[in-house]
Design an enzyme around this catalytic site. Structure first.
Site, short mmCIF file in Angstrom:
data_model
loop_
_atom_site.label_atom_id
_atom_site.label_comp_id
_atom_site.label_asym_id
_atom_site.label_seq_id
_atom_site.Cartn_x
_atom_site.Cartn_y
_atom_site.Cartn_z
N CYS A 39 -24.88 3.81 -12.08
CA CYS A 39 -24.04 5.00 -12.24
C CYS A 39 -24.86 6.19 -12.73
CB CYS A 39 -22.92 4.69 -13.22
SG CYS A 39 -21.84 6.09 -13.48
N GLU A 82 0.82 -1.21 0.00
CA GLU A 82 0.00 0.00 0.00
C GLU A 82 0.86 1.26 0.00
OE1 GLU A 82 -3.02 0.55 -0.59
OE2 GLU A 82 -3.56 -1.55 -0.71
#
Ligand code: SF4
Ligand code: ZN
Length: 931
Positions: A677, A505
């Site tokens: 969406c 990360e």
């Protein structure tokens, strides 16, 4: 004129079609196999290029052939796979329509109905239909019109394909309301007919349909309560969830009464044959007690309503059922709730139980009471005729009140799923212009009917469930295999797993996956555990990090590892909060990402990719770094994250942002969540409107204009964009980025100081940067920041002074030669290096101060240096031929060759026959964007 490549594609395709038309079954099978081999791994773009010319002809041929031969052995699997390629291409809307018109959907439904088709092929056909259904409402309608619901119901009852059929039914239920009721009734009818696995799916689908549908049918009560007979706890749990959902509905009283009745089965039922050691009716009795307890604990009013329905005597009856220990345990736990919540109930129960059993009930754990009970006590419980006066609860008044409350709650939930058409219709009815609405909202005269949060958030739980399902199944199919993902799944040691994900990360912050992978593999090979990293030196870490940019990240990882080893006994923090608190450089995103991926904690993440996806999904157009947008984005991430697979879900969101919902050129047609969406819907609506304008159709009926919600807050909404919608940008209208500050310009003087090496080579003088700030801890050529207005003489003097101080030797400015300038852009600094060089005699440069070292060219290659330094060195080497050789004492053979050519002069100046090719050294040289 088409390109040679296009002509070649066309030639191939025509040849294919010729052979197809002349060929028989086996020839076509061969052709299809080669078609699949050629296209199965192609990207969508490649497919488009390859298929565009002849796709329609080929699609029509496969469809027709499938219609006449789908029962023939061996062909169907290939035919379905080939269709899958068309229907997944990025312009597949066009193919879908052609497939529909060619009767393809009807053929797929016939495939599902046929008893001669194998289950695997049916499952493939269901997947294709699901793909088609997800493409839009008109496709859903087409499937329903052609008996799809009935056929799918039969599939769910059948031996295989239940999951896919359930998913398809769920998808269909989000289409035309005309078919919702049909689907809803079919689902109810199926509840008692299907196997447990399908039962779970059915219940989940029912929950989602129920929310959209409004009032429940009375017919749902009996089949729903019947599912509590299931031996599968997840089925029971989901049934309880649906019961809970229906507490705001008209069937509430029937459900609660039904649950209470199940606690006391009628005698005939208790003589049913046994089901795996337990009578089904007793399994149901235990499940009813569990549901009752859960509902009563969650809501005080339901608790009282259950009391009035006689729950206590029936719980006492279930507690006395020595035939089934689980029913006794669950009844006892539920009873405990009612006794605790109302002392007068305790008095009644005491009277029935007797003081001895009641004492055991109140003084020990309720779930062990049945073990302390003798036969006589059990019989007393079974024959109890307890009556608790419901009047004391004023039940009628509060029951009505609660039903009203729940009805309102459900209405609110349903409202959020009503499409924008209705909202627009309301808006049109009131003839309120947008301007007036904004003004009204500002003046606070009247609240808008749709709150901004419903437009910019996910209020419909069913929608959230669907989105998770679609995204995770896309991720399961499409995810890239990356070393840290493999480790997160395969590494059993939680400490190593957490460390491995943490490293990935941190590396992935501001850096592309493609660049990180190689660094990550080398890093984990060298430092496979946090202990290994803690034992490394900062210099080794910097060296490993060199070229990855944003150098402070490596330093923080190193500091964090040392802290874990020295202060946390080598144990990586195991929660979001601890990761945040204990590890330097770990912020909200990294903590949540590590916790969800490595530790399975349910925490949403928001990084750049997720921000973009969320902003587009929910049409958030405010500056995505503003506090309001930031808060909204984290809220959305936490609502959406899947509680079963939080790590996968978060990675799926990031993967979607990186590969589909990209900053430029998003691939909406292959996006698994496009049905959810708002940006995508907005683009479609805009396109429709534009087409109508072009065709001169000005009869704007409401239903034609909008099929999506719009934010009704207009100018007062903190999440809507300030700028108007720009048609040319499409979904890229979102997100809006803050205006970037121009990087500040800096000029730095730097000097490549060279001395002859001990062997036939050169050495370069390097100094180490401070441990904080830009390029912390990295090595550089002696440098100093250039002040405005300094003359050339002043610069040289300052530089010589710096070098002299470093070497404790007198370096005169006559030695300095101007080499040129190098520009290097950091994220916030536009840096220009003004480069000089100085060649010293070895005798002049013997002293080495702290944080200073002489490195040969090859040693420099592996040192922790920045990309900026590599650029400077490259410039210096390209000009080296212009300078004198430093080997005054011992001219090298290479120096002799200086005069021969410019290229060889450069090599000679380095004086090293073993020097690696420049390309190799600079292969990682690229524009570095950070410190
Ligand atoms: Fe992004 Fe398009 Fe998918 Fe919306 S539909 S999330 S804009 S790729
Ligand atoms: Zn808004």
């Amino acid at each position: 004129m088409s390109s040679p490549e296009e002509q070649a594609n066309l030639g191939r395709a025509l040849d294919f079609l010729r052979r197809w038309d002349r060929g028989d079954g086996p020839v076509r099978v061969r052709l299809l196999r080669s078609f699949l081999n050629r296209n199965a791994r192609k990207t969508f773009y490649e497919l488009e290029v390859d298929l565009a010319q002849t796709a329609s002809l080929l699609l029509a041929r496969i469809t027709v052939w499938m219609r006449v031969s789908f029962t023939a052995e061996g062909f169907l699997a290939l035919q379905l796979k080939a269709l899958g390629i068309f229907l997944s291409a990025s312009n597949h809307d066009q193919y879908l329509m052609e497939f529909l018109q060619g009767g393809g959907v009807v053929i797929l439904l016939d495939v599902l109905s046929s008893s001669q088709v194998q289950n695997d092929d049916k499952t493939e056909a269901l997947r294709l239909l699901l793909n088609i259904s997800d493409a839009g409402r008109k496709y859903k309608e087409f499937i329903c019109e052609h008996n799809g619901v009935e056929i799918l119901s039969d599939c769910m009852v059948g031996s295989d394909g239940g999951d896919a059929a359930g998913a398809l039914l769920e998808s269909l239920s989000h289409g035309n309301p005309k078919y919702q009721d049909q689907i809803y009734r079919s689902l109810i009818g199926l509840l008692t007919r299907v196997r447990p696995r399908a039962q779970l799916l059915l219940l989940q689908t029912l929950r989602s349909v129920q929310l959209k549908l409004g009032p429940a049918h009375d017919g749902i009560v009996a089949p729903l309560l019947n599912t509590l007979r299931s031996l599968h706890l997840d089925v029971q749990d989901e049934a309880c969830n649906l019961i809970r959902d229906l507490m705001g509905d008209g069937v509430r009283v029937k459900l609660l009464s039904g649950l209470v009745a199940l606690l006391k089965p009628v005698e005939e039922e208790t003589r049913e044959p046994e089901v795996t050691g337990s009578l089904a009716v007793f399994v149901q009795q235990a499940a009813a007690a569990t549901a009752i307890r859960s509902l009563a604990e969650e809501d005080e009013e339901i608790s009282r309503e259950l009391l009035s329905l006689g729950v206590v005597p029936n719980l006492l009856y279930a507690l006395g059922n020595q035939e089934h220990g689980e029913a006794q345990i669950q009844a006892s736990l539920a009873l405990e709730h009612f006794v605790r919540s109302d002392p007068s109930v305790g008095a009644h129960v005491r009277r029935v139980m007797g003081s001895q059993l009641f004492a055991a009930f109140t003084h020990s754990k309720a779930d062990t009471l049945h073990m302390k009970m003798d036969k006589r006590q059990a019989e007393v419980l079974l024959s109890n005729h307890l009556h608790i006066d419901p009047g004391r609860c004023k039940q009628r008044a509060w029951r009505e009140k609660r039903i009203l409350f729940w009805s309102q709650k459900m209405s609110r939930l349903r409202l959020t799923s009503i499409k924008g058409k209705k909202l627009l219709s309301e808006a049109e009815e009131t003839k309120t212009s947008t301007r007036k609405r904004r003004k009204t909202a500002v003046e606070g005269e009247e609240a808008p009917k749709a709150s901004p949060s419903s437009y910019h958030s996910f209020c419909d739980p069913a929608e959230v469930v669907q989105l998770r399902r679609k995204l995770l199944s896309w991720y399961d199919r499409e995810k890239r295999e990356l070393p840290w993902r493999t480790l997160a799944v395969t590494e059993a040691d939680v400490n190593i797993r957490t460390y491995a994900v943490w490293v990935s990360e941190v590396m992935l912050q501001q850096t592309q996956v493609a660049t990180v992978t190689d660094y990550y593999n080398r890093w984990m090979k060298r430092w496979p555990t946090v202990q290994h990293l803690a034992a490394a030196t900062l210099q080794e870490v910097n060296q490993m990090w060199a070229g990855l940019g944003y150098y402070s990240r490596g330093k923080r990882l190193h500091e964090g590892a040392q802290k874990v080893v020295s202060e946390l006994k080598g144990q990586m923090p195991h929660t979001v909060d601890d990761l945040l608190k204990e590890l330097p450089g770990v912020g909200r995103y990294t903590a949540a990402a590590v916790a969800s991926i490595a530790l399975g904690q349910v925490a949403g993440v928001v990084d750049g990719n997720v921000t973009r996806v969320l902003c587009r999904l929910r049409a958030i157009g405010a500056d995505s770094t503003s506090p309001a947008a930031n808060q909204a984005l984290w809220g959305l991430a936490n609502v959406l994250v899947d509680s079963e697979r939080p790590g996968d879900f978060n990675q799926a969101m990031m993967e979607l942002g990186a590969r589909v919902c990209t900053p430029k050129g998003p691939l909406c047609s292959r996006c698994p969540v496009r049905a959810h969406c708002r940006s995508h819907q907005k683009v479609q609506v805009q396109q429709e409107q534009n087409t109508k304008k072009l065709l001169g159709r000005t009869d704007r009926s409401v239903s034609e204009v909008l099929d999506v919600e719009d934010c009704m807050r207009g100018g007062t909404c903190p999440l809507c964009p300030l700028e108007p919608w720009d048609d040319s940008l499409g979904v890229q209208n979102f997100p809006r980025k803050p205006v970037k500050k121009a990087p500040r310009a800096e000029r730095t003087l730097t000097c490549v100081v060279v001395r002859p090496g001990e062997q036939d080579d050169h050495e370069f003088l390097l100094t180490q940067r401070p441990n904080k700030g830009l390029l912390a801890g990295l090595w550089e050529f002696p440098s100093l920041l250039l002040q405005d207005g300094d003359s050339d003489a002043e610069r040289r003097r300052a530089l010589c002074h710096q070098i002299s101080r470093t070497l404790n030797a007198d370096v005169s400015d006559g030695l300095l030669r101007h080499v040129g300038e190098v520009v290097h852009v950091f994220s916030h600094i536009h840096q220009t290096y003004v480069v000089y060089s100085a060649r010293l005699k070895r005798s002049d440069a013997r002293v080495q101060a702290e944080n200073t070292q002489w490195l040969t060219r090859s040693a420099l290659q592996g040192a922790a240096v920045s990309t900026g330094l590599k650029k400077i060195l490259k410039l210096y080497e390209s000009r080296a031929g212009l300078e004198e050789s430093p080997k005054e004492e011992k001219p090298s053979k290479n120096a002799e060759r200086v005069k021969t050519s410019k290229k060889s002069r450069a090599a000679a100046a380095m004086g090293r026959a073993r020097q690696l090719p420049l390309n190799s050294f600079f292969k990682t040289l690229k524009e570095e964007s950070g410190s």
